[in-house]
Design a protein around this motif. Structure first.
Motif, PDB file in Angstrom:
ATOM      1  N   PRO A 316     -51.271  -3.470 -26.875  1.00  0.00           N
ATOM      2  CA  PRO A 316     -50.970  -2.860 -25.558  1.00  0.00           C
ATOM      3  C   PRO A 316     -51.425  -3.764 -24.423  1.00  0.00           C
ATOM      4  CG  PRO A 316     -52.153  -1.325 -27.013  1.00  0.00           C
ATOM      5  CD  PRO A 316     -52.269  -2.684 -27.621  1.00  0.00           C
ATOM      6  N   THR A 317     -50.584  -4.718 -24.084  1.00  0.00           N
ATOM      7  CA  THR A 317     -50.914  -5.729 -23.083  1.00  0.00           C
ATOM      8  C   THR A 317     -49.911  -5.751 -21.937  1.00  0.00           C
ATOM      9  OG1 THR A 317     -51.968  -7.142 -24.737  1.00  0.00           O
ATOM     10  CG2 THR A 317     -51.284  -8.199 -22.688  1.00  0.00           C
ATOM     11  N   LEU A 318     -48.631  -5.678 -22.268  1.00  0.00           N
ATOM     12  CA  LEU A 318     -47.579  -5.782 -21.255  1.00  0.00           C
ATOM     13  C   LEU A 318     -47.381  -4.446 -20.547  1.00  0.00           C
ATOM     14  CD1 LEU A 318     -44.991  -7.835 -23.326  1.00  0.00           C
ATOM     15  CD2 LEU A 318     -46.663  -8.694 -21.681  1.00  0.00           C
ATOM     16  N   ILE A 319     -47.089  -4.521 -19.255  1.00  0.00           N
ATOM     17  CA  ILE A 319     -46.931  -3.327 -18.416  1.00  0.00           C
ATOM     18  C   ILE A 319     -45.501  -3.285 -17.890  1.00  0.00           C
ATOM     19  CG2 ILE A 319     -47.739  -2.116 -16.366  1.00  0.00           C
ATOM     20  CD1 ILE A 319     -50.391  -3.612 -16.691  1.00  0.00           C
ATOM     21  N   ALA A 320     -44.785  -2.218 -18.217  1.00  0.00           N
ATOM     22  CA  ALA A 320     -43.395  -2.044 -17.773  1.00  0.00           C
ATOM     23  C   ALA A 320     -43.339  -1.039 -16.637  1.00  0.00           C
ATOM     24  CB  ALA A 320     -42.529  -1.584 -18.929  1.00  0.00           C
ATOM     25  N   GLU A 321     -42.573  -1.364 -15.611  1.00  0.00           N
ATOM     26  CA  GLU A 321     -42.284  -0.414 -14.542  1.00  0.00           C
ATOM     27  C   GLU A 321     -41.050   0.381 -14.961  1.00  0.00           C
ATOM     28  OE1 GLU A 321     -43.132   1.315 -10.756  1.00  0.00           O
ATOM     29  OE2 GLU A 321     -44.253  -0.170 -11.906  1.00  0.00           O
ATOM     30  N   VAL A 322     -41.170   1.688 -15.033  1.00  0.00           N
ATOM     31  CA  VAL A 322     -40.109   2.540 -15.582  1.00  0.00           C
ATOM     32  C   VAL A 322     -39.769   3.639 -14.571  1.00  0.00           C
ATOM     33  CG1 VAL A 322     -39.471   4.108 -17.447  1.00  0.00           C
ATOM     34  CG2 VAL A 322     -40.827   2.066 -17.951  1.00  0.00           C
ATOM     35  N   GLU A 323     -38.488   3.798 -14.357  1.00  0.00           N
ATOM     36  CA  GLU A 323     -37.975   4.845 -13.478  1.00  0.00           C
ATOM     37  C   GLU A 323     -37.554   6.024 -14.344  1.00  0.00           C
ATOM     38  OE1 GLU A 323     -33.985   4.523 -11.267  1.00  0.00           O
ATOM     39  OE2 GLU A 323     -35.445   3.701  -9.864  1.00  0.00           O
ATOM     40  N   PHE A 324     -37.876   7.245 -13.912  1.00  0.00           N
ATOM     41  CA  PHE A 324     -37.515   8.415 -14.708  1.00  0.00           C
ATOM     42  C   PHE A 324     -37.295   9.610 -13.788  1.00  0.00           C
ATOM     43  CE2 PHE A 324     -42.039   8.129 -14.302  1.00  0.00           C
ATOM     44  CZ  PHE A 324     -42.496   9.414 -14.119  1.00  0.00           C
ATOM     45  N   ARG A 325     -36.633  10.625 -14.319  1.00  0.00           N
ATOM     46  CA  ARG A 325     -36.280  11.790 -13.505  1.00  0.00           C
ATOM     47  C   ARG A 325     -37.335  12.888 -13.580  1.00  0.00           C
ATOM     48  NH1 ARG A 325     -32.564  10.308  -9.775  1.00  0.00           N
ATOM     49  NH2 ARG A 325     -31.190   8.771 -10.720  1.00  0.00           N
ATOM     50  N   GLN A 326     -37.871  13.137 -14.754  1.00  0.00           N
ATOM     51  CA  GLN A 326     -38.849  14.219 -14.903  1.00  0.00           C
ATOM     52  C   GLN A 326     -39.577  14.074 -16.227  1.00  0.00           C
ATOM     53  OE1 GLN A 326     -35.385  17.342 -16.385  1.00  0.00           O
ATOM     54  NE2 GLN A 326     -36.530  17.804 -14.567  1.00  0.00           N
ATOM     55  N   TRP A 327     -40.568  14.979 -16.424  1.00  0.00           N
ATOM     56  CA  TRP A 327     -41.333  15.036 -17.661  1.00  0.00           C
ATOM     57  C   TRP A 327     -40.859  16.222 -18.504  1.00  0.00           C
ATOM     58  CZ3 TRP A 327     -44.853  11.395 -19.096  1.00  0.00           C
ATOM     59  CH2 TRP A 327     -45.349  10.541 -18.104  1.00  0.00           C
ATOM     60  N   THR A 328     -40.895  16.062 -19.832  1.00  0.00           N
ATOM     61  CA  THR A 328     -40.650  17.185 -20.726  1.00  0.00           C
ATOM     62  C   THR A 328     -41.930  18.017 -20.827  1.00  0.00           C
ATOM     63  OG1 THR A 328     -41.357  15.965 -22.696  1.00  0.00           O
ATOM     64  CG2 THR A 328     -39.027  15.783 -22.048  1.00  0.00           C
ATOM     65  N   PRO A 329     -41.853  19.245 -21.328  1.00  0.00           N
ATOM     66  CA  PRO A 329     -43.069  20.067 -21.449  1.00  0.00           C
ATOM     67  C   PRO A 329     -44.164  19.432 -22.298  1.00  0.00           C
ATOM     68  CG  PRO A 329     -41.112  21.430 -21.668  1.00  0.00           C
ATOM     69  CD  PRO A 329     -40.632  20.004 -21.658  1.00  0.00           C
ATOM     70  N   ASP A 330     -43.809  18.551 -23.249  1.00  0.00           N
ATOM     71  CA  ASP A 330     -44.825  17.917 -24.095  1.00  0.00           C
ATOM     72  C   ASP A 330     -45.175  16.509 -23.601  1.00  0.00           C
ATOM     73  OD1 ASP A 330     -42.361  16.877 -24.706  1.00  0.00           O
ATOM     74  OD2 ASP A 330     -42.736  16.712 -26.857  1.00  0.00           O
ATOM     75  N   LYS A 332     -43.339  13.883 -22.264  1.00  0.00           N
ATOM     76  CA  LYS A 332     -42.497  12.736 -22.614  1.00  0.00           C
ATOM     77  C   LYS A 332     -41.548  12.458 -21.434  1.00  0.00           C
ATOM     78  CE  LYS A 332     -44.122  12.498 -26.838  1.00  0.00           C
ATOM     79  NZ  LYS A 332     -45.044  13.643 -26.757  1.00  0.00           N
ATOM     80  N   LEU A 333     -41.225  11.190 -21.251  1.00  0.00           N
ATOM     81  CA  LEU A 333     -40.341  10.796 -20.150  1.00  0.00           C
ATOM     82  C   LEU A 333     -38.917  11.258 -20.423  1.00  0.00           C
ATOM     83  CD1 LEU A 333     -41.579   7.119 -19.667  1.00  0.00           C
ATOM     84  CD2 LEU A 333     -42.187   9.108 -18.291  1.00  0.00           C
ATOM     85  N   ARG A 334     -38.246  11.719 -19.372  1.00  0.00           N
ATOM     86  CA  ARG A 334     -36.849  12.140 -19.500  1.00  0.00           C
ATOM     87  C   ARG A 334     -35.992  11.286 -18.582  1.00  0.00           C
ATOM     88  NH1 ARG A 334     -36.022  18.392 -19.123  1.00  0.00           N
ATOM     89  NH2 ARG A 334     -36.615  18.221 -21.318  1.00  0.00           N
ATOM     90  N   HIS A 335     -34.861  10.802 -19.097  1.00  0.00           N
ATOM     91  CA  HIS A 335     -33.919   9.957 -18.350  1.00  0.00           C
ATOM     92  C   HIS A 335     -34.626   8.698 -17.826  1.00  0.00           C
ATOM     93  CE1 HIS A 335     -31.130  13.254 -18.644  1.00  0.00           C
ATOM     94  NE2 HIS A 335     -31.903  14.048 -17.932  1.00  0.00           N
ATOM     95  N   ALA A 336     -35.293   7.991 -18.720  1.00  0.00           N
ATOM     96  CA  ALA A 336     -36.055   6.797 -18.332  1.00  0.00           C
ATOM     97  C   ALA A 336     -35.144   5.576 -18.246  1.00  0.00           C
ATOM     98  CB  ALA A 336     -37.173   6.535 -19.332  1.00  0.00           C
ATOM     99  N   SER A 337     -35.455   4.689 -17.288  1.00  0.00           N
ATOM    100  CA  SER A 337     -34.704   3.438 -17.105  1.00  0.00           C
ATOM    101  C   SER A 337     -35.688   2.329 -16.755  1.00  0.00           C
ATOM    102  CB  SER A 337     -33.659   3.599 -15.989  1.00  0.00           C
ATOM    103  OG  SER A 337     -32.965   2.382 -15.779  1.00  0.00           O
ATOM    104  N   TYR A 338     -35.546   1.206 -17.422  1.00  0.00           N
ATOM    105  CA  TYR A 338     -36.444   0.058 -17.225  1.00  0.00           C
ATOM    106  C   TYR A 338     -36.149  -0.636 -15.897  1.00  0.00           C
ATOM    107  CZ  TYR A 338     -38.466  -4.585 -18.239  1.00  0.00           C
ATOM    108  OH  TYR A 338     -39.165  -5.768 -18.201  1.00  0.00           O
ATOM    109  N   LYS A 339     -37.211  -0.931 -15.127  1.00  0.00           N
ATOM    110  CA  LYS A 339     -37.049  -1.627 -13.847  1.00  0.00           C
ATOM    111  C   LYS A 339     -37.518  -3.080 -13.914  1.00  0.00           C
ATOM    112  CE  LYS A 339     -37.908   0.201  -9.920  1.00  0.00           C
ATOM    113  NZ  LYS A 339     -38.645   0.800  -8.785  1.00  0.00           N
ATOM    114  N   GLY A 340     -38.578  -3.344 -14.655  1.00  0.00           N
ATOM    115  CA  GLY A 340     -39.085  -4.710 -14.712  1.00  0.00           C
ATOM    116  C   GLY A 340     -40.441  -4.754 -15.385  1.00  0.00           C
TER     117      GLY A 340
END
Length: 353
Positions: A316-330, A332-340
């Motif tokens: 666990p070294t690299l850090i991704a910037e991720v765009e998403f719409r909302q969280w699930t009840p447990d 988890k990311l919903r509708h995630a998209s990688y930004k950079g």
């Protein structure tokens, strides 16, 4: 026995007592040189951070501006040169030659500017992907870690000509910042304040494809961290997550199908889902090569995981910037998209559940 008079301990001011009394000649100050400092310039300032809000706070004590999507930087203009400090405390003056050159042109005054380093698209919006292409995986692979077309959007002034301004109210610091950058033309620009209802401003920002807006209390001092003096509203949620693995691609052997992500929960990492969209073909190949060069890969997942994905686990070294719409009840990311990919030196705050 009577003692005689004690001889004087100091010499006469003048050998010739009849001569006129004169002081030393005072040299005129060179006005081209900065004034002697009253307060020492801090080597580094921990940045004030904006607290995420779902609705703008009420009241006329807030000032609003556009939220920029780039790298948080502090530009130190010193008598010895220019330093451009990242949130991680690294000097990236070499990575931003245009900003460094513009900062030199602001002298001979000494100052610390707080703001965001960004690359703008054709519509004048900050484009994190363009910045990441220069400073992220693509730039690292090519050996060219420079963002020559980056500009610095200044939104605060923390030090000016020997005065530490952090104890002043924001409205006073802002006034001095506007005076300092008045009529200045270059890679350092003023992040404009917008006099508008924040709800209306936020709606327009989202319609124009901007990241969001930031509000600052007019009477607040400069304090590090998320104190609530600064708030932000984001059109789309975007956060940094640690990459803990990837799902190999069945169609492209040198790529991957998705990245497996984690966030902090206390001091431990928790699995928060995966992201498999938002990648350009070149970015996939570069990122896969970067992950395969990590010091070690793991047979066991570095986070609690009961999924059925065929995964390759990585440090666990690299850090991704991720765009998403909302969280699930447990969680988890919903509708995630990688930004950079965030550089480690950028010291992005990995999301905390």
């Amino acid at each position: 026995m009577t003692k005689g008079p004690r001889p004087p301990r100091s010499k006469p001011l003048l050998r010739d007592e009849s001569a006129a009394l004169q002081s030393r000649q005072i040299k005129k100050r060179d006005r081209a040189q900065p004034a002697l400092p009253f307060d020492p310039m801090p080597r580094r300032v921990e940045p004030a951070l904006a607290l995420l809000k779902q609705k703008p706070p009420l009241g006329d004590q807030w000032q609003w501006e556009i939220k920029w999507d780039g790298y948080r930087l502090a530009v130190h203009v010193e008598s010895s040169g220019v330093r451009i400090i990242t949130r991680g405390g690294y000097d990236w003056a070499d990575q931003f030659p245009g900003i460094e050159s513009a900062a030199r042109a602001l002298g001979p005054a000494t100052m610390i500017l707080d703001g965001e380093g960004v690359v703008l698209d054709e519509q004048g919006r900050s484009d994190f992907n363009a910045m990441q292409n220069a400073l992220g995986a693509v730039g690292r692979r090519s050996g060219n870690l420079k963002a020559g077309n980056a500009i610095f959007m200044a939104f605060d002034l923390l030090y000016l000509d020997g005065r530490d301004l952090r104890s002043l109210e924001y409205r006073e610091r802002r006034h001095l910042l506007e005076e300092t950058l008045d009529d200045f033309d270059g890679a350092i620009r003023l992040s404009e304040e917008i006099d508008a209802d924040p709800a209306t401003l936020f709606d327009h920002a989202c319609r124009l494809g901007l990241e969001g807006i930031v509000g600052k209390r007019r009477d607040s001092r400069y304090r590090p961290g998320k104190t609530g003096d600064w708030v932000k509203l984001k059109c789309v949620q975007s956060e940094p997550f640690l990459i803990v693995g990837y799902e190999p691609s069945t169609s492209a052997p040198g790529g991957f199908a998705s990245l497996i992500l984690a966030a902090y929960h206390g001091d431990e990492l928790r699995y928060v889902g995966s992201v498999g969209t938002g990648f350009k073909e070149r970015a996939v190949l570069d990122l896969r090569a970067t992950m395969d060069k990590l010091p070690w890969r793991r047979k066991a997942p570095p986070v609690p995981y009961n999924g059925k994905r065929r995964a390759v686990w990585v440090q666990p070294t690299l850090i991704a910037e991720v765009e998403f719409r909302q969280w699930t009840p447990d969680n988890k990311l919903r509708h995630a998209s990688y930004k950079g990919l965030r550089e480690r030196q950028d010291n992005a705050d990995v999301f905390r559940l």
